[in-house]
Design a protein around this motif. Structure first.
Motif, short mmCIF file in Angstrom:
data_model
loop_
_atom_site.label_atom_id
_atom_site.label_comp_id
_atom_site.label_asym_id
_atom_site.label_seq_id
_atom_site.Cartn_x
_atom_site.Cartn_y
_atom_site.Cartn_z
N ILE A 153 -5.43 61.17 14.35
CA ILE A 153 -4.76 62.40 14.63
C ILE A 153 -4.94 63.71 13.66
N ASN A 154 -5.00 63.12 12.56
CA ASN A 154 -5.14 64.19 11.49
C ASN A 154 -6.44 64.89 11.57
N ALA A 155 -7.84 63.80 11.93
CA ALA A 155 -9.13 64.51 12.00
C ALA A 155 -8.93 65.58 13.11
N ILE A 156 -8.35 65.02 14.21
CA ILE A 156 -8.35 65.94 15.42
C ILE A 156 -7.63 67.27 15.04
N LEU A 157 -6.62 67.31 14.63
CA LEU A 157 -5.86 68.38 14.22
C LEU A 157 -6.56 69.02 12.93
N ARG A 158 -7.30 68.60 12.06
CA ARG A 158 -7.88 69.34 10.89
C ARG A 158 -9.19 70.07 11.57
N TYR A 159 -10.00 69.41 12.35
CA TYR A 159 -11.45 69.91 12.75
C TYR A 159 -11.17 70.78 14.26
N ALA A 160 -10.15 70.43 15.17
CA ALA A 160 -10.17 70.89 16.29
C ALA A 160 -9.28 72.38 16.23
N PHE A 161 -8.01 72.00 15.44
CA PHE A 161 -7.09 73.20 15.40
C PHE A 161 -6.91 73.73 14.10
N ASN A 162 -7.76 73.16 12.93
CA ASN A 162 -7.81 73.72 11.89
C ASN A 162 -6.52 73.96 11.12
N SER A 163 -5.54 72.78 11.32
CA SER A 163 -4.03 72.55 11.23
C SER A 163 -3.67 71.08 11.01
N PRO A 164 -4.30 70.57 9.69
CA PRO A 164 -4.17 69.26 9.38
C PRO A 164 -2.56 68.91 9.08
N LEU A 165 -2.19 67.55 9.23
CA LEU A 165 -1.00 67.13 8.91
C LEU A 165 -1.04 67.14 7.19
N PHE A 166 0.13 67.82 6.91
CA PHE A 166 -0.08 67.82 5.26
C PHE A 166 0.41 66.65 4.62
N PHE A 167 1.15 65.71 5.33
CA PHE A 167 1.68 64.62 4.81
C PHE A 167 0.75 63.28 5.03
N ALA A 168 -0.54 63.60 5.75
CA ALA A 168 -1.35 62.34 6.27
C ALA A 168 -1.82 61.40 5.13
N GLU A 169 -2.16 62.15 4.26
CA GLU A 169 -2.97 61.47 3.07
C GLU A 169 -2.00 60.65 1.99
N GLU A 170 -0.83 61.30 1.75
CA GLU A 170 0.11 60.43 1.15
C GLU A 170 0.87 59.38 1.84
N LEU A 171 1.08 59.60 3.19
CA LEU A 171 1.48 58.30 3.85
C LEU A 171 0.52 57.26 3.94
N GLY A 172 -0.80 57.90 4.15
CA GLY A 172 -2.14 56.97 4.30
C GLY A 172 -2.27 55.84 3.03
N VAL A 173 -1.89 56.56 1.96
CA VAL A 173 -1.89 55.82 0.68
C VAL A 173 -0.97 54.79 0.75
N TYR A 174 0.20 55.02 1.17
CA TYR A 174 1.52 54.14 0.95
C TYR A 174 1.22 53.12 2.10
N ILE A 175 0.67 53.23 3.16
CA ILE A 175 0.28 52.45 4.10
C ILE A 175 -0.66 51.38 3.66
N LEU A 176 -1.72 51.89 3.02
CA LEU A 176 -2.70 50.89 2.54
C LEU A 176 -2.03 49.94 1.30
N ILE A 177 -1.16 50.44 0.68
CA ILE A 177 -0.63 49.76 -0.43
C ILE A 177 0.17 48.65 0.29
N TRP A 178 1.00 48.88 0.91
CA TRP A 178 1.80 47.97 1.76
C TRP A 178 1.07 46.89 2.27
N MET A 179 -0.10 47.48 3.18
CA MET A 179 -1.11 46.42 3.73
C MET A 179 -1.64 45.51 2.47
#
Length: 172
Positions: free
Chosen positions: A37-63
């Protein structure tokens, strides 16, 4: 009496690892969906999710923490066996028990200090910058990991000691 507790611990460990595996699967899916979703929003609409990277890091840590706990349950964590591989069986068994007991002590200490840390005032008021959520929620993985890993090792050692005792009784 020992058999009942061993079986109870083993069932609890199996139930916990089932939940851990389910949560890991859900987190993998969530991570993948978040990235897509973040990639689509970033490259198709030039409007990425501003929280995606931080949430992704926390998800990886939990995993990662959950995967380690699952590995401990299956007794598939990394070991250096070059030295113990050439030892006689009784000495190898003693090294195994000593290393498992050391792991139990380390996990118990980690559990105590991680609970103190998560409930400390410094962490209580800490916020995730882009998410606006309390960070203590994300930090709960450390005491959770410690508790589940303690359960997994204790269940395994109980099963092994019960099995070794049963073998010793049959040999007499």
């Amino acid at each position: 009496m020992t058999t009942y507790h061993g079986n109870l611990l083993t069932r609890a460990s199996r139930t916990v690892v089932y939940v851990e595996q389910w949560v890991c699967n859900a987190l993998i899916v969530a991570f993948g969906v978040l990235l897509i979703i973040n990639a689509i929003l970033r490259y198709a609409f030039n409007s990425p999710l501003f929280f995606a990277e931080e949430l992704g890091v926390y998800i990886l840590i939990w995993m990662a923490f959950m995967a380690i706990s699952i590995g401990i349950h299956h007794d598939s964590h990394v070991r250096l066996t070059m030295l113990t591989g050439v030892m006689p069986d009784p000495l190898r068994a003693a090294c195994y028990w000593i290393s498992e007991l050391i792991c139990l002590v380390i996990l118990a200490v980690l559990l105590k200090y991680s609970l103190d840390w998560v409930t400390s005032p410094a962490v209580t008021f800490d916020m995730a910058i882009t998410l606006g959520w309390d960070k203590w929620v994300f930090y709960l993985i450390v005491p959770l990991f410690s508790a589940t890993s303690l359960l997994h090792i204790t269940a395994r050692l109980t099963d092994r000691s019960r099995h070794a005792f049963a073998l010793g009784v049959q040999e007499d």
